[in-house]
Design an enzyme around this catalytic site. Structure first.
Site, mmCIF file in Angstrom:
data_model
loop_
_atom_site.group_PDB
_atom_site.id
_atom_site.type_symbol
_atom_site.label_atom_id
_atom_site.label_comp_id
_atom_site.label_asym_id
_atom_site.label_seq_id
_atom_site.Cartn_x
_atom_site.Cartn_y
_atom_site.Cartn_z
ATOM 1 N N HIS A 92 0.840 -1.199 0.000
ATOM 2 C CA HIS A 92 0.000 0.000 0.000
ATOM 3 C C HIS A 92 0.869 1.240 0.000
ATOM 4 C CE1 HIS A 92 -3.696 -2.340 1.439
ATOM 5 N NE2 HIS A 92 -3.782 -2.047 0.167
ATOM 6 N N GLU A 139 -6.019 -7.841 3.628
ATOM 7 C CA GLU A 139 -5.544 -8.918 4.519
ATOM 8 C C GLU A 139 -6.707 -9.510 5.319
ATOM 9 O OE1 GLU A 139 -2.504 -7.948 7.579
ATOM 10 O OE2 GLU A 139 -3.631 -9.391 8.773
#
Ligand code: F3S
Length: 288
Positions: A40, A124
């Protein structure tokens, strides 16, 4: 003005490992597609795109013969789908995330409902939840669980790997006070990442000594956001920046000591640019 960098900065071992596997895949396949972003961090995504890495958000957009799974991992259903489509799988799931996924799987197979303390929209967490089949809930607010009128008798409680241990403990306490009378068994499993725990602890240690904290990393990076939260929770002015260009000179006026920490997916190049910018501002403030 003095500038002090936290003891540990830059990529964690999970990100380094994922990027190494990706490099090998680029060598083998030339252009390659990743299912979601590898990390990210926009700067990193831009750098990878120059090397021929394309981000696809779902399997229907895959053009090549193989797909890279990022370090955040995916639901088992995605692996099955990749196999059904006869696509090669290059799996870079971080071993710590894998361990959390397997814990969810094991609990679910033993008949436990699974509660994950985490952001339900984070890749996740979505991946971890998939390993619970129909038996999982992900939330950051224990109250949300009261919407489910029928709780399983046996429950497992885990965390997104990058969360703050203090917040996880707080959530577990809230959960116990709200729901313990309604269940028969609760297993709390510590799935927090040690690298993140250490980085949060050293960031807090530094934040206690400085007049301003600079947290460098992607805006969508869960662990960077968590670092910014823990620093500002102790009352020090904290700025979360993605690049050096976002730093404003006036933030630093009159500051004796400025601390710098970074997320686990922040490239060294970005950290260097931030340090160069801070030193430049320091020189101009010292000269004024
Ligand atoms: Fe893995 Fe922890 Fe990094 S979960 S990807 S080592 S932040």
């Amino acid at each position: 003005m003095q500038i002090r960098k936290a003891r540990e900065t830059g990529f964690c071992f999970g990100v380094k490992r994922a990027l190494k596997i990706l490099e090998e895949a680029i060598r083998e396949y030339g252009e390659i597609e990743t299912l979601g972003r590898m990390v990210h961090n926009q700067q990193m995504v831009d750098n990878l795109s120059k090397l021929g890495v394309r981000v696809v958000e779902n399997l229907d957009h895959v053009r090549g013969n193989a797909v890279v799974i990022p370090s955040h991992g995916v639901r088992p259903q995605v692996i099955e789908e990749l196999k059904a489509r006869r696509l090669g799988i290059i799996d870079t799931t971080c071993p710590i995330v894998r361990k959390a996924q397997l814990t969810v799987k094991e609990l679910s197979e033993k008949g436990f409902g699974v509660i994950i303390f985490g952001d339900p929209d984070h890749p996740e967490v979505k991946g971890m939840l998939g390993w619970a089949g129909e038996r999982g809930i992900a939330t950051l607010d224990a109250e949300v669980i009261s919407k489910f009128d029928k709780l399983p008798r046996h429950l497992g409680l885990l965390s997104q790997t990058t969360r703050d241990p203090a917040q996880f403990a707080h959530f577990a306490n809230d959960f116990i006070s709200l729901f313990l009378p309604r269940i028969g068994e609760l297993r709390i499993v510590n799935t927090l990442c040690d690298v993140c725990k250490r980085r949060q602890a050293t960031a807090m240690e530094l934040a206690r000594k400085v007049n301003l904290m600079m947290v460098v990393g992607g805006r969508n990076s869960a662990n960077t956001r968590c670092l910014a939260e823990v620093c500002s929770s102790i009352g020090v002015e904290t700025h979360h920046v993605e690049t050096a260009a976002e730093i404003e000179d006036n933030w630093l006026k009159g500051r004796g000591l400025v601390g710098v920490t970074t997320g686990t997916s922040t490239p060294d190049q970005v950290i260097q640019q931030v340090m160069v910018k801070l030193k430049k501002i320091k020189r101009s403030l010292d000269a004024a």
